[in-house]
Write a protein that holds these residues in place. Sequence first.
Motif, mmCIF file in Angstrom:
data_model
loop_
_atom_site.group_PDB
_atom_site.id
_atom_site.type_symbol
_atom_site.label_atom_id
_atom_site.label_comp_id
_atom_site.label_asym_id
_atom_site.label_seq_id
_atom_site.Cartn_x
_atom_site.Cartn_y
_atom_site.Cartn_z
ATOM 1 N N VAL B 26 0.795 -1.051 -0.005
ATOM 2 C CA VAL B 26 -0.034 0.140 0.026
ATOM 3 C C VAL B 26 1.106 1.283 0.080
ATOM 4 O O VAL B 26 0.614 2.044 -0.903
ATOM 5 N N GLU B 27 1.816 1.407 0.874
ATOM 6 C CA GLU B 27 2.465 2.516 0.954
ATOM 7 C C GLU B 27 3.370 2.842 -0.179
ATOM 8 O O GLU B 27 3.522 3.831 -0.787
ATOM 9 N N MET B 28 3.889 1.660 -1.021
ATOM 10 C CA MET B 28 4.612 1.791 -2.204
ATOM 11 C C MET B 28 3.922 2.204 -3.333
ATOM 12 O O MET B 28 4.176 3.216 -4.128
ATOM 13 N N PHE B 29 2.850 1.496 -3.306
ATOM 14 C CA PHE B 29 1.755 1.777 -4.527
ATOM 15 C C PHE B 29 1.268 3.200 -4.390
ATOM 16 O O PHE B 29 1.282 3.944 -5.343
ATOM 17 N N ALA B 30 1.153 3.665 -3.162
ATOM 18 C CA ALA B 30 0.636 5.151 -3.138
ATOM 19 C C ALA B 30 1.601 6.059 -3.554
ATOM 20 O O ALA B 30 1.495 6.974 -4.081
ATOM 21 N N GLU B 31 2.985 5.816 -3.232
ATOM 22 C CA GLU B 31 4.057 6.609 -3.394
ATOM 23 C C GLU B 31 4.439 6.700 -4.803
ATOM 24 O O GLU B 31 4.775 7.730 -5.217
ATOM 25 N N ARG B 32 4.696 5.594 -5.438
ATOM 26 C CA ARG B 32 5.313 5.523 -6.739
ATOM 27 C C ARG B 32 4.288 4.981 -7.702
ATOM 28 O O ARG B 32 4.487 5.134 -8.894
ATOM 29 N N GLY B 33 3.141 4.462 -7.581
ATOM 30 C CA GLY B 33 2.356 3.889 -8.405
ATOM 31 C C GLY B 33 2.583 2.463 -8.616
ATOM 32 O O GLY B 33 3.729 1.982 -8.392
ATOM 33 N N TYR B 34 1.342 1.596 -9.040
ATOM 34 C CA TYR B 34 1.685 0.118 -9.138
ATOM 35 C C TYR B 34 2.695 -0.291 -10.166
ATOM 36 O O TYR B 34 3.581 -1.159 -9.988
ATOM 37 N N GLY B 35 2.588 0.586 -11.264
ATOM 38 C CA GLY B 35 3.641 0.099 -12.139
ATOM 39 C C GLY B 35 4.974 0.414 -12.261
ATOM 40 O O GLY B 35 6.008 -0.319 -12.606
ATOM 41 N N GLU B 36 5.216 1.276 -11.279
ATOM 42 C CA GLU B 36 6.655 1.551 -10.888
ATOM 43 C C GLU B 36 7.210 1.090 -9.606
ATOM 44 O O GLU B 36 8.050 1.293 -9.242
ATOM 45 N N THR B 37 6.397 0.292 -8.855
ATOM 46 C CA THR B 37 6.686 -0.562 -7.811
ATOM 47 C C THR B 37 6.886 -1.964 -8.216
ATOM 48 O O THR B 37 6.192 -2.764 -8.777
ATOM 49 N N SER B 38 8.198 -2.389 -7.842
ATOM 50 C CA SER B 38 8.385 -3.883 -8.027
ATOM 51 C C SER B 38 8.290 -4.755 -6.828
ATOM 52 O O SER B 38 8.302 -4.316 -5.653
ATOM 53 N N LEU B 39 8.169 -5.846 -6.979
ATOM 54 C CA LEU B 39 8.186 -6.848 -5.676
ATOM 55 C C LEU B 39 9.437 -6.656 -4.913
ATOM 56 O O LEU B 39 9.227 -6.915 -3.687
#
Lengths: 204, 204, 204, 204
Positions: B26-39
């Motif tokens: 949640v934190e990562m997706f919020a900050e960078r967006g889904y497409g720009e967040t890797s596992l």
Amino acid sequence: MHTPDSDEAAEVGPSKAAARIRAAAVEMFAERGYGETSLRDITYGLGLSPGAVYPHYKTKESLLYAISLDGHTGALAAVTDAASCGHTAVEQLQHAVAAYVEWHARNQALARVVQYEWRSLSNTHYRKITTLRRRTTAVFANIIERGTRSGDFAVDDVDAAVLAISSLCIDVSRWFPTRRHNDPLRLSRAYVDLVTRMVVGRRL
Amino acid sequence: MHTPDSDEAAEVGPSKAAARIRAAAVEMFAERGYGETSLRDITYGLGLSPGAVYPHYKTKESLLYAISLDGHTGALAAVTDAASCGHTAVEQLQHAVAAYVEWHARNQALARVVQYEWRSLSNTHYRKITTLRRRTTAVFANIIERGTRSGDFAVDDVDAAVLAISSLCIDVSRWFPTRRHNDPLRLSRAYVDLVTRMVVGRRL
Amino acid sequence: MHTPDSDEAAEVGPSKAAARIRAAAVEMFAERGYGETSLRDITYGLGLSPGAVYPHYKTKESLLYAISLDGHTGALAAVTDAASCGHTAVEQLQHAVAAYVEWHARNQALARVVQYEWRSLSNTHYRKITTLRRRTTAVFANIIERGTRSGDFAVDDVDAAVLAISSLCIDVSRWFPTRRHNDPLRLSRAYVDLVTRMVVGRRL
Amino acid sequence: MHTPDSDEAAEVGPSKAAARIRAAAVEMFAERGYGETSLRDITYGLGLSPGAVYPHYKTKESLLYAISLDGHTGALAAVTDAASCGHTAVEQLQHAVAAYVEWHARNQALARVVQYEWRSLSNTHYRKITTLRRRTTAVFANIIERGTRSGDFAVDDVDAAVLAISSLCIDVSRWFPTRRHNDPLRLSRAYVDLVTRMVVGRRL
DNA sequence: GATGAATGAGACTTCATTCAT
DNA sequence: AATGAATGAAGTCTCATTCAT
């Protein structure tokens, strides 16, 4: 009035091919997001290969920057120009809101990129864009402040009002158009009405 | 009233590790967006390897879906519960707006994912989420319609009002917090005020 | 007669680099099997990175298909051309067997891929290859049937004879070469002899 | 007669669960190949988790070895036993071929693994299996040699005949069953006939 | 004996980017 | 200005394997 200085023009990319690439990128970035759009996605529909971007834009990010710069500049100009056409605070606010709403509706794809893909910019570009955003917000803040001081507006929390009005306009780009609302002018009139009621008139 | 069915819990991912992964995502997706967040981005801070996601979520997209489902369910519950606490249309609207604004402010990261990363869902999941979104919008639409018919509200364009109110609340997740506005409760009060003025009272 | 249509050439991959990749893949697939060969294995010896395959073949499986198509087409052509050079059924059978055996011996690696890695193809490609396989088998079946009807052959079970003859030839690619048998021509002569005895002459 | 020594039995895996796993693995390896079959594929249909293999087999490769050992031992026993039931070279050959063909037809999946997945064994295991393969081939070679010396067979190239006969039998596992040939006994009779003609009787 | 979580290696594939042409 | 081949990094995901339970 808005006069782009030559630097900006250079960064946006002046050639015809650059403009086509930019236009395609706007649509794709708006639809899928910057991170989920590849240069191949952008160039495919133009009959170009991904490498064809590089004579025009140094990097993918600089393409986003060109779009962002173009968009933010245009939005700021629209709001500034509109505000300058009114005399009273109410008039200025109404003109500014109308212009901002219409800009987001008429340039929905561009507006979406401007408002939601901003974070993908490099630090340097991010900061340059921040300036333009602040200037845009300032237009509304100035009007509300002036109108509140003059008594034209009855606003408890100037900051909150500015945020709310900006949100109203910006968020248009997230959903516009809808089956029921697809006419930018009609929407802007309705929103001007709502905003006016929000700030004008007696306390509750 | 909100009663989570067991299916939902299963889809969200019930185990402790699943919850930690979801929270980090949640934190990562919020900050960078889904497409720009890797596992890798998601698991690194948890001291896990990227593959550790897979015992809990079948794909990266299904992790987004779990988050989306969780978030949309929570937001809908918040609004529904709040609306049911008011008797008049005005009260209901005020409660619903307060709850929705507060939800977006208090769960800013989750809300951002819910509102802006939605498009990255698969078709099937997208459709399931759409249902929840429609139900949330319907709460506001019903209140406004009822209040307008009863004369409590003076609204020219019900649709525009619903859009505007939703926008106001949703857009909070885009910018909250600000240096000046970082108290969810204060913000919700200010916004309830503005919304009330927007719909209540005499025509301009 | 065999006339390659341009489509096939396109699917096989016409460029020089594509041919080098295909050749390396044939060796690897033959030695280790498709599933146990990685793109790294294939490209390493060529001084290329794994991604260098993708300008030439869309997927690893399509590389296998290109090889399969090439191989099956070649084998079918060899058998068809050879069979057309004989007049009597005996001559035709002898020519066809000689050609088929020699093809499997001379193109041992390719033949192994053709005969044993086939199952790893996608459904669509699998079906296309099946057609070519059937046409190859049909060449033998037609000869045996004709020869049996004419009395040149004394065969109790045409089907079994066709299977046996095909097996004899195909299986060459599994073991060839051996210390004692490494001359394709000598092998083909010996096998032609054996096959001839199998089908010609009086009942036992 | 064949009596497995205790070492072999231990390596095959004696428990009931081990046997179930082995049986499932045989089917999967035969259908997709060793490299394309995962432990999950094997255990899924058994209602087990992939880790459940490890109490029974040290590695995936040792599972393949157990299968290979089992299969090769069985095939060798079948051929040896059959050959020992004949008195003349012709009888011995016919019995051996019948047994070998039938074994490949009746144990098609196991036979396929034995004949085609062999290469995936570790070096040590590969060598152990090689011994069994040589002993199997030797049975045929001995019969042909003896029969040729005694004048029962008219064979120009003993080696080629052995290869051809082995190929005929082994290749059965690649294609069996067919719509027309799905009876192991009928097939073995047809093949015994063909093989007999191949080696018996006057030169052409 | 068996599971579920986890790992570490490695698979295929994508992609921004470069460069010779 | 543009392409096609290629790279190197990175991405998602799979898998054999381990281990605490």
